[in-house]
Design an enzyme around this catalytic site. Structure first.
Site, PDB file in Angstrom:
ATOM      1  N   TYR A 222     -12.773  -2.139   6.833  1.00 30.98           N
ATOM      2  CA  TYR A 222     -11.768  -2.984   6.159  1.00 30.98           C
ATOM      3  C   TYR A 222     -12.173  -3.218   4.700  1.00 30.98           C
ATOM      4  O   TYR A 222     -11.385  -3.005   3.787  1.00 30.98           O
ATOM      5  CB  TYR A 222     -11.675  -4.305   6.912  1.00 30.98           C
ATOM      6  CG  TYR A 222     -10.662  -5.293   6.375  1.00 30.98           C
ATOM      7  CD1 TYR A 222      -9.303  -5.025   6.432  1.00 30.98           C
ATOM      8  CD2 TYR A 222     -11.076  -6.517   5.836  1.00 30.98           C
ATOM      9  CE1 TYR A 222      -8.371  -5.955   5.975  1.00 30.98           C
ATOM     10  CE2 TYR A 222     -10.152  -7.446   5.383  1.00 30.98           C
ATOM     11  CZ  TYR A 222      -8.802  -7.162   5.448  1.00 30.98           C
ATOM     12  OH  TYR A 222      -7.876  -8.087   5.003  1.00 30.98           O
ATOM     13  N   THR A 252      -5.914 -17.117   5.136  1.00 30.90           N
ATOM     14  CA  THR A 252      -4.594 -17.755   5.112  1.00 30.90           C
ATOM     15  C   THR A 252      -4.124 -17.946   6.546  1.00 30.90           C
ATOM     16  O   THR A 252      -4.429 -17.130   7.418  1.00 30.90           O
ATOM     17  CB  THR A 252      -3.620 -16.873   4.315  1.00 30.90           C
ATOM     18  OG1 THR A 252      -4.114 -16.776   2.976  1.00 30.90           O
ATOM     19  CG2 THR A 252      -2.215 -17.447   4.294  1.00 30.90           C
TER      20      THR A 252
HETATM   21  P1  NAD Z   1      -0.977  -8.790  10.130  1.00 28.58           P
HETATM   22  O1  NAD Z   1      -1.783  -7.936  11.023  1.00 28.58           O
HETATM   23  O2  NAD Z   1      -0.195  -9.890  10.714  1.00 28.58           O
HETATM   24  O3  NAD Z   1       0.018  -7.908   9.272  1.00 28.58           O
HETATM   25  C1  NAD Z   1      -0.252  -6.589   8.897  1.00 28.58           C
HETATM   26  C2  NAD Z   1       1.008  -5.766   9.120  1.00 28.58           C
HETATM   27  O4  NAD Z   1       0.774  -4.424   8.656  1.00 28.58           O
HETATM   28  C3  NAD Z   1       1.386  -5.653  10.588  1.00 28.58           C
HETATM   29  O5  NAD Z   1       2.755  -5.949  10.752  1.00 28.58           O
HETATM   30  C4  NAD Z   1       1.093  -4.217  10.953  1.00 28.58           C
HETATM   31  O6  NAD Z   1       1.881  -3.732  11.997  1.00 28.58           O
HETATM   32  C5  NAD Z   1       1.329  -3.532   9.625  1.00 28.58           C
HETATM   33  N1  NAD Z   1       0.641  -2.239   9.467  1.00 28.58           N
HETATM   34  C6  NAD Z   1      -0.678  -1.987   9.649  1.00 28.58           C
HETATM   35  N2  NAD Z   1      -0.930  -0.694   9.419  1.00 28.58           N
HETATM   36  C7  NAD Z   1       0.251  -0.113   9.077  1.00 28.58           C
HETATM   37  C8  NAD Z   1       0.647   1.197   8.715  1.00 28.58           C
HETATM   38  N3  NAD Z   1      -0.224   2.203   8.681  1.00 28.58           N
HETATM   39  N4  NAD Z   1       1.937   1.432   8.403  1.00 28.58           N
HETATM   40  C9  NAD Z   1       2.846   0.422   8.438  1.00 28.58           C
HETATM   41  N5  NAD Z   1       2.531  -0.838   8.780  1.00 28.58           N
HETATM   42  C10 NAD Z   1       1.253  -1.108   9.097  1.00 28.58           C
HETATM   43  O7  NAD Z   1      -1.985  -9.351   9.024  1.00 28.58           O
HETATM   44  P2  NAD Z   1      -1.762 -10.412   7.846  1.00 28.58           P
HETATM   45  O8  NAD Z   1      -2.724 -11.510   8.033  1.00 28.58           O
HETATM   46  O9  NAD Z   1      -0.330 -10.717   7.678  1.00 28.58           O
HETATM   47  O10 NAD Z   1      -2.261  -9.567   6.604  1.00 28.58           O
HETATM   48  C11 NAD Z   1      -1.353  -8.910   5.746  1.00 28.58           C
HETATM   49  C12 NAD Z   1      -2.098  -8.328   4.559  1.00 28.58           C
HETATM   50  O11 NAD Z   1      -2.775  -9.373   3.851  1.00 28.58           O
HETATM   51  C13 NAD Z   1      -3.159  -7.310   4.945  1.00 28.58           C
HETATM   52  O12 NAD Z   1      -3.139  -6.261   4.000  1.00 28.58           O
HETATM   53  C14 NAD Z   1      -4.446  -8.073   4.847  1.00 28.58           C
HETATM   54  O13 NAD Z   1      -5.529  -7.254   4.523  1.00 28.58           O
HETATM   55  C15 NAD Z   1      -4.147  -9.059   3.716  1.00 28.58           C
HETATM   56  N6  NAD Z   1      -4.985 -10.274   3.841  1.00 28.58           N
HETATM   57  C16 NAD Z   1      -4.701 -11.236   4.764  1.00 28.58           C
HETATM   58  C17 NAD Z   1      -5.515 -12.353   4.877  1.00 28.58           C
HETATM   59  C18 NAD Z   1      -5.232 -13.456   5.837  1.00 28.58           C
HETATM   60  O14 NAD Z   1      -5.988 -14.427   5.874  1.00 28.58           O
HETATM   61  N7  NAD Z   1      -4.199 -13.437   6.620  1.00 28.58           N
HETATM   62  C19 NAD Z   1      -6.643 -12.467   4.045  1.00 28.58           C
HETATM   63  C20 NAD Z   1      -6.918 -11.453   3.162  1.00 28.58           C
HETATM   64  C21 NAD Z   1      -6.062 -10.350   3.034  1.00 28.58           C
END
Ligand code: NAD
Ligand code: UDP
Length: 400
Positions: A222, A252
């Site tokens: 990651y 978040t």
């Molecule tokens: P999440 O898993 O709920 O959402 C990620 C989404 O991406 C999912 O709907 C998944 O199906 C989709 N996805 C994954 N691989 C894919 C692909 N190859 N093609 C199309 N869709 C794909 O996670 P989240 O918490 O909503 O995170 C969203 C983004 O924010 C991510 O990039 C994550 O790295 C970043 N982020 C989130 C947090 C947090 O605290 N939630 C912190 C840092 C970064």
């Protein structure tokens, strides 16, 4: 000024036209239909001309619309593509950009996301969903103004389960979405993460800290995918002049997280609500700083629309807490008498994390607004309802 345009493009609503003309949006005649083919329209810098980023000016060539004056102007919807839009954060972004009046295209392969996250706006006339793995190229007809690349497994449990998909979406997926941004001359925003700082030696973390990451540890898939993504974004910006933004998101939380995604908050809330022990890893002395999702979305919106800024920006809530304190807060809030069950600390688990948000404050005038107590209450209510749907007797013990 707020100008709302109905689907189908150029508005026939006299009030909208009056407002648009008053705001200097329209210099001549309005076109009678949507100009969808970018070869027919000359794209102009949105913000120089339009205060409201949810519409764009389009200009018709005389050759194509010879019934109209050569400099006829129209207004068209802004189109925003969000990868990972069916995930936790992505679905809140889809909702927000619909509210802003954009046409929103959500691209997701549902590996960790869910169509249930789209339920409240799935049938919105300006919303469309494309089930697609963005690690494979994607072609879209017509213009795109903004691309927000949020696709990636994000919970440690998820990316440990899908390490190769995580590396692919952070490399090939970022490459494909940047290629699309280049082809469409779209502004591009990358969802990066505080994980680029690894187990940080600098505290709180500032954007100029290069981080302390183990590339071959379990979290490497990651962390390195996101670090590669950032490098690729900067290369596209420097080489092709793509108008890019990078947001480094810190922990978040909020409604639409999956109860079983393995992250600390859904784990603790699910356990507290079911009367199970709370699984604290290590001694619970490690720290995190939790940001409520509406604050994050507000910050992302500001960063997307700020002009000429391409360096990474931390977004998160600097209110730091140890994991043990966090467990106790959730127990108190849920009125639960669950015990704490100490479990081994996972490999390379960052010992401390807290964003320095000076850059976001100065650049965007952004500051989190939702206290942890308030955010936790709202999220607890969401999980309570979820659990009640799954097994009513667990969420409402008195009804047993
Ligand atoms: P999440 O898993 O709920 O959402 C990620 C989404 O991406 C999912 O709907 C998944 O199906 C989709 N996805 C994954 N691989 C894919 C692909 N190859 N093609 C199309 N869709 C794909 O996670 P989240 O918490 O909503 O995170 C969203 C983004 O924010 C991510 O990039 C994550 O790295 C970043 N982020 C989130 C947090 C947090 O605290 N939630 C912190 C840092 C970064
Ligand atoms: N954690 C915990 N119990 C759990 C899940 C997580 O103590 O049931 C800890 C984990 O070890 C980490 C912190 O909570 O120190 C945050 O973990 P999470 O998986 O939410 O995300 P991270 O911030 O590590 O990416």
């Amino acid at each position: 000024m707020k100008v709302r345009i109905e689907r189908g493009g150029i508005s026939t609503n006299p009030e909208i036209l009056r407002q648009a003309a008053k705001g200097g949006l329209l210099s001549a005649k309005l076109l009678p239909r949507r100009v969808h083919n970018s070869s027919l329209s000359t794209r102009l810098g949105t913000t120089e001309l339009i205060a409201n980023p949810s519409v764009r000016l389009v200009r018709a060539r005389q050759a194509s619309y010879n019934a109209y004056t050569p400099d006829a102007w129209g207004i068209d919807l802004v189109r925003t593509l969000i990868t990972g839009g069916a995930g936790f954060i992505g679905s809140h972004l889809c909702e927000r950009f619909l509210e802003l009046g954009h046409e929103v295209i959500c691209v997701d392969n549902l590996i960790t996301g869910s169509l249930a996250n789209l339920e409240t706006f799935r049938n919105h006339e300006r919303f469309s969903f494309i089930r697609h793995d963005i690690s494979h190229p994607l072609e879209i007809d017509g213009p795109i103004d903004y691309i927000l690349h949020f696709a990636s497994p994000a919970s440690p449990v998820d990316y440990l389960q899908y390490p190769i998909q995580t590396l692919k979406v952070g490399s090939l997926g970022t490459h494909n979405t940047l290629g699309l941004a280049k082809a469409k001359k779209a502004r591009f925003l990358l969802a990066s993460t505080s994980e680029v700082y690894g187990d940080p030696a600098v505290h709180p973390q500032t954007e100029d800290y290069w981080g302390h990451v183990n590339p071959v540890g379990y979290r490497g898939c990651y962390d390195e995918a996101k670090r590669f993504s950032e490098a690729l974004v900067m290369a596209y910006h420097r080489t092709h002049g793509i108008d890019t933004r990078i947001v480094r998101i810190f922990n978040t939380y909020g409604p639409r997280m999956r109860l079983d995604d393995g992250r600390v908050l859904p784990n603790f809330m699910g356990q507290a609500l079911r009367g199970e022990p709370l699984t604290v890893y290590g001694e619970g002395k490690q720290t995190r700083s939790f940001c409520y999702v509406s604050d994050l979305v507000a910050g992302i919106e500001k960063l997307l629309f700020v002009e000429n800024y391409h360096e990474p920006v931390n977004l998160g809530n600097p209110d730091e807490v140890t994991i043990l304190e966090f467990a106790q807060e959730i127990l108190a809030l849920a009125g639960s008498s669950s015990k704490i069950d100490y479990r081994p600390l996972p490999q390379d688990d960052p010992r401390q994390r807290k964003p320095d948000i000076t850059r976001a404050r100065q650049l965007l005038g952004w500051e989190p607004q939702v206290s942890r107590r308030e955010g936790l209450q709202r999220t607890l209510a969401y999980f309570q309802a979820k659990i009640a749907q799954q097994s009513p007797s667990v969420a409402n013990p008195e009804k047993k």
